[in-house]
Design an enzyme around this catalytic site. Sequence first.
Site, PDB file in Angstrom:
ATOM      1  N   ASP A 275       0.738  -1.170  -0.124  1.00 15.69           N
ATOM      2  CA  ASP A 275       0.139  -0.024  -0.041  1.00 15.69           C
ATOM      3  C   ASP A 275       0.948   1.249   0.209  1.00 15.69           C
ATOM      4  O   ASP A 275       1.985   1.248   0.323  1.00 15.69           O
ATOM      5  CB  ASP A 275      -1.041   0.143   1.213  1.00 15.69           C
ATOM      6  CG  ASP A 275      -2.035   0.940   0.954  1.00 15.69           C
ATOM      7  OD1 ASP A 275      -3.366   0.204   0.726  1.00 15.69           O
ATOM      8  OD2 ASP A 275      -2.267   2.078   1.062  1.00 15.69           O
TER       9      ASP A 275
ATOM     10  N   TYR B 113     -14.748   5.609 -13.018  1.00 13.98           N
ATOM     11  CA  TYR B 113     -14.797   4.408 -12.395  1.00 13.98           C
ATOM     12  C   TYR B 113     -15.119   3.226 -13.126  1.00 13.98           C
ATOM     13  O   TYR B 113     -14.726   2.054 -13.130  1.00 13.98           O
ATOM     14  CB  TYR B 113     -15.307   4.659 -10.972  1.00 13.98           C
ATOM     15  CG  TYR B 113     -15.514   3.450 -10.152  1.00 13.98           C
ATOM     16  CD1 TYR B 113     -14.221   3.453  -9.051  1.00 13.98           C
ATOM     17  CD2 TYR B 113     -16.465   2.499  -9.902  1.00 13.98           C
ATOM     18  CE1 TYR B 113     -14.339   2.330  -8.512  1.00 13.98           C
ATOM     19  CE2 TYR B 113     -16.522   1.617  -9.001  1.00 13.98           C
ATOM     20  CZ  TYR B 113     -15.605   1.181  -8.281  1.00 13.98           C
ATOM     21  OH  TYR B 113     -15.216   0.208  -7.169  1.00 13.98           O
TER      22      TYR B 113
END
Length: 241
Positions: free
Chosen positions: A32, A149
């Site tokens: 991450d 998206y």
Amino acid sequence: MTVALVTGSARGIGRATAVAFGAEGASVVVVDVDEEGARETAALVGAAVAVVADTTSSDDMARAVATAVSTFGRLDCAVNNAGITLGKKVRAADIAEEEWRRVLDVNLTGVWLGMRHEIPAMLVAGGGAIVNLSSVAGLVGSSAADAAYSASKHGVVGLTRTAALDYATAGIRVNAVCPGPVRTQMLAEAAHMSEFFKTASPMERVADPAEVAAAIVWLCSDAASFVTGTAMSVDGGYVAR
């Protein structure tokens, strides 16, 4: 022992997936951009290492995969989960160009870059399993999701299916999971989506991240040995309507 790499695992579905792999006895590479969150997830998993990496960087993803191999000896499973949304409803022609490019870069190119480095490591190991995170917005149009998206998540499904065919005889299975509404920070920050899904989901609730994680871990397991190229909905019946 299975070795799994999970991107976007500082929180939400990614964290739940890393923890679920750990519960199954796997060693996990937690990836991450959020160093603190990644270290917190790694601590929850136990047999894990945290790697701070940006999934839109080829060098970073190469380093993450190399860490899996150098730390645990190989890479068996990879979950390309990192993703973003605009966090607001914007009509297709009103999305700013920089917003469009950023969403596509993280949600689609980031998945491809992950596979670009994960697959060679799996070929060396003799096979593996990859799960890419799409969305119900990658299967159907949605008045709740922005076009960037939706386009990126449709792209993930196409990329997944083609990669599955490319490596079907090489021992690498590639599948996608398409969640519906999930109780995550992303959903909380997109108030318009949260309100929409309260009435749109036939089960009339949102999922816990662990419910999506269970599907991901199953797709990576031997129980799914004949499953590849699928886009599995984990959506409370959303796309069945």
